[in-house]
Design a protein around this motif. Structure first.
Motif, PDB file in Angstrom:
ATOM      1  N   UNK A  34      -1.234 -18.317  -4.430  1.00  0.00           N
ATOM      2  CA  UNK A  34       0.138 -17.939  -4.095  1.00  0.00           C
ATOM      3  C   UNK A  34       0.803 -17.292  -5.292  1.00  0.00           C
ATOM      4  N   UNK A  35       1.673 -16.339  -5.018  1.00  0.00           N
ATOM      5  CA  UNK A  35       2.451 -15.707  -6.076  1.00  0.00           C
ATOM      6  C   UNK A  35       3.724 -16.481  -6.341  1.00  0.00           C
ATOM      7  N   UNK A  36       4.637 -15.851  -7.090  1.00  0.00           N
ATOM      8  CA  UNK A  36       5.894 -16.505  -7.424  1.00  0.00           C
ATOM      9  C   UNK A  36       6.796 -16.635  -6.205  1.00  0.00           C
ATOM     10  N   UNK A 162       9.824  -2.335  -6.748  1.00  0.00           N
ATOM     11  CA  UNK A 162      10.299  -2.990  -7.984  1.00  0.00           C
ATOM     12  C   UNK A 162       9.410  -4.122  -8.507  1.00  0.00           C
ATOM     13  N   UNK A 163       8.423  -4.575  -7.745  1.00  0.00           N
ATOM     14  CA  UNK A 163       7.563  -5.672  -8.220  1.00  0.00           C
ATOM     15  C   UNK A 163       6.119  -5.188  -8.254  1.00  0.00           C
ATOM     16  N   UNK A 164       5.808  -4.350  -9.252  1.00  0.00           N
ATOM     17  CA  UNK A 164       4.514  -3.673  -9.293  1.00  0.00           C
ATOM     18  C   UNK A 164       3.455  -4.458 -10.059  1.00  0.00           C
ATOM     19  N   UNK A 165       3.534  -5.768  -9.982  1.00  0.00           N
ATOM     20  CA  UNK A 165       2.447  -6.644 -10.406  1.00  0.00           C
ATOM     21  C   UNK A 165       1.151  -6.118  -9.793  1.00  0.00           C
ATOM     22  N   UNK A 166       0.084  -6.043 -10.574  1.00  0.00           N
ATOM     23  CA  UNK A 166      -1.155  -5.501 -10.020  1.00  0.00           C
ATOM     24  C   UNK A 166      -1.649  -6.292  -8.813  1.00  0.00           C
ATOM     25  N   UNK A 167      -1.224  -7.556  -8.673  1.00  0.00           N
ATOM     26  CA  UNK A 167      -1.629  -8.350  -7.517  1.00  0.00           C
ATOM     27  C   UNK A 167      -0.878  -7.933  -6.256  1.00  0.00           C
ATOM     28  N   UNK A 168       0.139  -7.105  -6.406  1.00  0.00           N
ATOM     29  CA  UNK A 168       0.877  -6.601  -5.253  1.00  0.00           C
ATOM     30  C   UNK A 168       0.381  -5.228  -4.817  1.00  0.00           C
ATOM     31  N   UNK A 169      -0.734  -4.782  -5.417  1.00  0.00           N
ATOM     32  CA  UNK A 169      -1.404  -3.554  -4.987  1.00  0.00           C
ATOM     33  C   UNK A 169      -2.822  -3.907  -4.568  1.00  0.00           C
ATOM     34  N   UNK A 170      -3.142  -3.725  -3.300  1.00  0.00           N
ATOM     35  CA  UNK A 170      -4.491  -3.955  -2.803  1.00  0.00           C
ATOM     36  C   UNK A 170      -5.186  -2.602  -2.667  1.00  0.00           C
ATOM     37  N   UNK A 171      -6.390  -2.510  -3.210  1.00  0.00           N
ATOM     38  CA  UNK A 171      -7.090  -1.243  -3.277  1.00  0.00           C
ATOM     39  C   UNK A 171      -8.246  -1.221  -2.275  1.00  0.00           C
ATOM     40  N   UNK A 172      -8.228  -0.228  -1.392  1.00  0.00           N
ATOM     41  CA  UNK A 172      -9.373   0.093  -0.532  1.00  0.00           C
ATOM     42  C   UNK A 172      -9.756   1.531  -0.900  1.00  0.00           C
ATOM     43  N   UNK A 173      -9.724   2.439   0.064  1.00  0.00           N
ATOM     44  CA  UNK A 173      -9.882   3.847  -0.277  1.00  0.00           C
ATOM     45  C   UNK A 173      -8.564   4.430  -0.759  1.00  0.00           C
ATOM     46  N   UNK A 174      -7.541   3.588  -0.752  1.00  0.00           N
ATOM     47  CA  UNK A 174      -6.202   3.949  -1.207  1.00  0.00           C
ATOM     48  C   UNK A 174      -5.522   2.695  -1.723  1.00  0.00           C
ATOM     49  N   UNK A 175      -4.321   2.807  -2.227  1.00  0.00           N
ATOM     50  CA  UNK A 175      -3.556   1.646  -2.691  1.00  0.00           C
ATOM     51  C   UNK A 175      -2.545   1.240  -1.625  1.00  0.00           C
ATOM     52  N   UNK A 176      -2.489  -0.056  -1.349  1.00  0.00           N
ATOM     53  CA  UNK A 176      -1.548  -0.604  -0.372  1.00  0.00           C
ATOM     54  C   UNK A 176      -0.535  -1.472  -1.117  1.00  0.00           C
ATOM     55  N   UNK A 178       1.986  -4.418  -1.211  1.00  0.00           N
ATOM     56  CA  UNK A 178       2.285  -5.637  -0.477  1.00  0.00           C
ATOM     57  C   UNK A 178       3.428  -6.369  -1.185  1.00  0.00           C
ATOM     58  N   UNK A 179       3.918  -7.419  -0.559  1.00  0.00           N
ATOM     59  CA  UNK A 179       4.982  -8.263  -1.134  1.00  0.00           C
ATOM     60  C   UNK A 179       6.246  -7.450  -1.401  1.00  0.00           C
ATOM     61  N   UNK A 180       6.995  -7.203  -0.327  1.00  0.00           N
ATOM     62  CA  UNK A 180       8.197  -6.371  -0.386  1.00  0.00           C
ATOM     63  C   UNK A 180       9.473  -7.204  -0.489  1.00  0.00           C
ATOM     64  N   UNK A 181       9.353  -8.444  -0.934  1.00  0.00           N
ATOM     65  CA  UNK A 181      10.524  -9.312  -0.979  1.00  0.00           C
ATOM     66  C   UNK A 181      11.621  -8.847  -1.917  1.00  0.00           C
ATOM     67  N   UNK A 182      11.265  -8.005  -2.922  1.00  0.00           N
ATOM     68  CA  UNK A 182      12.263  -7.519  -3.879  1.00  0.00           C
ATOM     69  C   UNK A 182      12.590  -6.042  -3.654  1.00  0.00           C
ATOM     70  N   UNK A 183      12.384  -5.561  -2.432  1.00  0.00           N
ATOM     71  CA  UNK A 183      12.744  -4.177  -2.107  1.00  0.00           C
ATOM     72  C   UNK A 183      14.215  -3.943  -2.448  1.00  0.00           C
ATOM     73  N   UNK A 184      14.492  -2.773  -2.998  1.00  0.00           N
ATOM     74  CA  UNK A 184      15.805  -2.487  -3.581  1.00  0.00           C
ATOM     75  C   UNK A 184      16.173  -1.037  -3.300  1.00  0.00           C
TER      76      UNK A 184
END
Length: 485
Positions: A34-36, A162-176, A178-184
């Motif tokens: 789990x994240x923060x 705003x929360x570009x922790x590398x764990x909030x980017x999932x990589x497949x053939x592109x970057x996704x 995730x975790x938009x709780x701090x959208x601003x």
């Protein structure tokens, strides 16, 4: 503060039933760190597929982040996971997402993930900010600036993650994303700025990190003074997050934020890559790299690094010694951090970590390394211990000085050195400020050279490249605690 993790099986039965009413019978649960921003983080598997769950208790102070993610999801599905359902029942607020099978982004220099992350941020800039309640960037940063006028730099109508922790980017053939709780809502260039801090934490120089930010078109529209103000504000943000005793993760982020701020402001504390290379040479030389082994007694030398006490506790529990001396009063560099004295605070830390009080001896008066050894020797003798071997536990870059001093002041004992198994960059990050640490390392190195001439320590061979590194750093102004010779 992170939320206390809760497994799927620990949820109330009625909540699990509400989830299964949407997913079908759960046949397997895959725990996910789990994240923060979440207490529940799991992937559940059913006969027809799987769902990623993210949840908080309904009365949690950050449950609004769940609402924020639910509200924003339909607008950002091109970049992130699709929200399947959202429930709030029996004291739990849970989001169910279509899972993404990818790995967390690697932010290290040369990573093939970096172009994909840059492309995702370019695509995010093209998504209109939806007309839903979102905090504004200037509001979020208002408490971290001295001049309210600079807040206008952060204002805008772009959608930000705003929360570009590398764990909030999932990589497949592109970057996704995730975790938009701090959208601003704010200026379009800010996400590139947030990414810079994470890139520096990932091992990039500030200049290299900004070169990646420049791949985001909005970055080029930012006024240099706006970027300066943003870097300074985020240093204060991370300083607040880190608190008085930051963990390794927050120390790394605080160090990265400070390094970028200093680069932007051009202050004297900026450290060149040549300086870093020279400091690593000094670091490597100062470490004795002994293999820790059982000794009759251990001495933990006071310093500004409370991690010495933690390492001493770890080695005690590993059975390497039966008795442990904490030594050290105060110095100008530790009085504010350890007002009751280094040895006292170190002892308290060891007790917290389960070292029994009867195994600890206290030496609270020493003010230098020589006194650490001689005063500890007196305490050990007074306790009726007659050791033939001593394990010296210290800050990593202090090992060689401690070894040379002990061999001169207590020649009849065998000396083994130990410190935390940590690399130079990680240690600098844990200590928070690079320049004072490098200055201290130079002071210890100079004492390794000079103290044998005064009879305080035994002589140590010094490779020429290490001596040259020391001289270059001294000329560069890393004065530290250098001796007047």
């Amino acid at each position: 503060m992170a939320s206390a993790p809760v497994s799927f099986d620990e949820l109330p039965e009625s909540v699990r039933a509400a989830v299964e009413a949407r997913t079908g019978h759960v046949i397997r649960v895959e725990a996910i760190s789990a994240g923060l921003n979440s207490a529940l983080s799991a992937r559940i598997h059913t006969a027809t597929g799987s769902v990623f769950l993210k949840g908080l208790r309904s009365d949690h102070r950050r449950v609004w982040t769940q609402q924020r993610e639910a509200g924003i999801n339909s607008y950002v599905q091109a970049l992130g996971p699709r929200l399947l359902w959202h429930l709030d029942t029996e004291g739990w607020n849970i989001l169910g997402f279509a899972p993404i099978d990818g790995h967390h982004a690697d932010y290290s220099p040369g990573s093939p993930d970096l172009p994909k992350v840059a492309q995702a941020l370019r695509e995010l800039a093209d998504i209109p900010c939806p007309d839903i309640p979102l905090r504004r960037a200037e509001q979020r940063l208002a408490a971290y600036v001295d001049d309210p006028a600079v807040l206008a730099y952060f204002a805008g109508d772009s959608l930000l993650h705003t929360d570009l922790n590398n764990r909030n980017l999932l990589i497949t053939d592109r970057a996704h994303l995730v975790d938009w709780g701090w959208a601003t809502r704010g200026a379009a260039w800010l996400d590139a700025g947030y990414w810079v801090i994470w890139l520096v934490a990932g091992g990039h120089t500030p200049a290299e990190a900004e070169a990646w930010a420049a791949r985001i078109p909005a970055w080029g529209a930012a006024h240099p003074q706006a970027v300066d103000a943003f870097a300074a504000a985020n240093t204060r943000v991370w300083d607040e997050i880190a608190g008085a005793e930051p963990d390794a993760w927050t120390s790394r982020m605080l160090f990265a934020a400070r390094r970028w701020r200093d680069y932007r402001l051009g202050v004297a504390s900026v450290i060149s890559e040549d300086n870093w290379r020279d400091a690593r040479l000094i670091w490597d030389y100062q470490r004795m790299r002994h293999e820790p082994r059982p000794c009759d007694v251990a001495i933990a030398l006071g310093s500004r690094d409370l991690g010495v006490a933690s390492e001493a506790a770890r080695l005690f529990h590993a059975g390497l010694f039966p008795a442990l001396v904490f030594t050290g009063g105060n110095s100008p560099g530790t009085a504010a951090r350890f007002p009751r004295g280094e040895a006292v605070h170190f002892r308290e830390r060891a007790l917290e970590l389960g070292v029994p009080d009867e195994a600890i001896l206290l030496e609270p008066a020493a003010s230098n390394t020589g006194q650490n050894i001689t005063f500890s020797r007196e305490v050990i003798n007074a306790a009726g211990i007659r050791p033939r071997s001593v394990l010296l536990i210290s800050m990593p870059p202090m090992e060689r000085r401690a070894f040379a001093t002990c061999r001169a002041q207590w020649p009849e004992v065998e000396v083994v050195c130990a410190s935390a198994a940590v690399g130079f960059e990680d240690y600098v990050r844990s200590m928070g400020e690079a320049r004072p640490l490098i200055g201290m390392m130079l002071g210890d190195f100079q004492r390794v050279i000079e103290y044998p001439k005064r009879g305080f320590a035994i002589e140590q061979a010094v490779p020429g490249e290490v001596q040259e590194a020391y001289e270059r750093l001294a000329r560069a102004g890393f004065a530290g605690r250098r001796l007047v010779t």
